[in-house]
Motif scaffolding. Structure first.
Motif, PDB file in Angstrom:
ATOM      1  N   GLU A 198       0.882  -1.166   0.000  1.00 17.21           N
ATOM      2  CA  GLU A 198       0.000   0.000   0.000  1.00 17.21           C
ATOM      3  C   GLU A 198       0.913   1.207   0.000  1.00 17.21           C
ATOM      4  N   LEU A 204       3.195   7.343  -4.944  1.00 17.21           N
ATOM      5  CA  LEU A 204       2.570   7.071  -6.244  1.00 17.21           C
ATOM      6  C   LEU A 204       2.785   8.223  -7.229  1.00 17.21           C
ATOM      7  N   GLN A 205       2.956   9.424  -6.693  1.00 13.33           N
ATOM      8  CA  GLN A 205       3.159  10.607  -7.540  1.00 13.33           C
ATOM      9  C   GLN A 205       4.634  10.842  -7.862  1.00 13.33           C
ATOM     10  N   PRO A 207       1.670   5.249  -0.158  1.00 11.84           N
ATOM     11  CA  PRO A 207       1.043   6.560   0.053  1.00 11.84           C
ATOM     12  C   PRO A 207       1.045   7.379  -1.236  1.00 11.84           C
ATOM     13  N   GLU A 208       0.111   8.288  -1.308  1.00  6.57           N
ATOM     14  CA  GLU A 208      -0.081   9.107  -2.506  1.00  6.57           C
ATOM     15  C   GLU A 208       1.208   9.782  -2.980  1.00  6.57           C
ATOM     16  N   GLU A 209       2.011  10.264  -2.030  1.00  5.52           N
ATOM     17  CA  GLU A 209       3.216  10.989  -2.469  1.00  5.52           C
ATOM     18  C   GLU A 209       4.232  10.059  -3.139  1.00  5.52           C
TER      19      GLU A 209
END
Ligand SMILES: [Zn+2]
Length: 122
Positions: free
Chosen positions: A17, A23-24, A19-21
């Motif tokens: 899993e 994935l970016q 975190p968004e940062e």
């Protein structure tokens, strides 16, 4: 991307899993791109995945076929009949088919691998 670099990123990113940062991040984007664009990275990732699941890819004409057959099975190793994601089925009798997702167990038997062109023996 170098395969060694890819393996390193795979260890960090795969099956987690994130975190968004992450994935970016540019690193993650490069990792994702390598799976789709770099054959060596793609092949390695598939072999790794199938091996970690205990799925024997040796008996298949190519990794794409091994992966798609793996994806067609549920956790018990049975064919998932109603899953629209499934694009190929392999029967115990040794033949292969493309499922027709019309609510029944209809399928079109194929004699050659759609990805590598190998004749599929029965
Ligand atoms: Zn094949």
């Amino acid at each position: 991307m170098e395969l060694e670099r890819f393996k390193e990123l795979h260890t960090r990113f795969f099956g987690k899993e994130l975190p968004e940062e992450v994935l970016q991040s540019e690193e993650y984007e490069a990792y994702e791109a390598a799976i789709h664009e770099n054959e060596a990275c793609y092949n390695w990732a598939i072999v790794e995945k199938l091996r970690s699941k205990g799925f024997d890819s040796q008996n298949y004409c190519c990794l794409m076929m091994a992966d798609k057959v793996y994806e067609s099975l549920d956790s018990e190793g049975d064919i998932k009949y109603d899953d629209p994601e499934v694009i190929i089925n392999k029967w115990d009798e040794g033949f292969y088919g493309i499922p027709v997702h019309n609510g029944s167990a209809t399928m079109v038997v194929i004699n050659y691998c759609p990805w590598c062109g190998t004749k599929l023996s029965k």
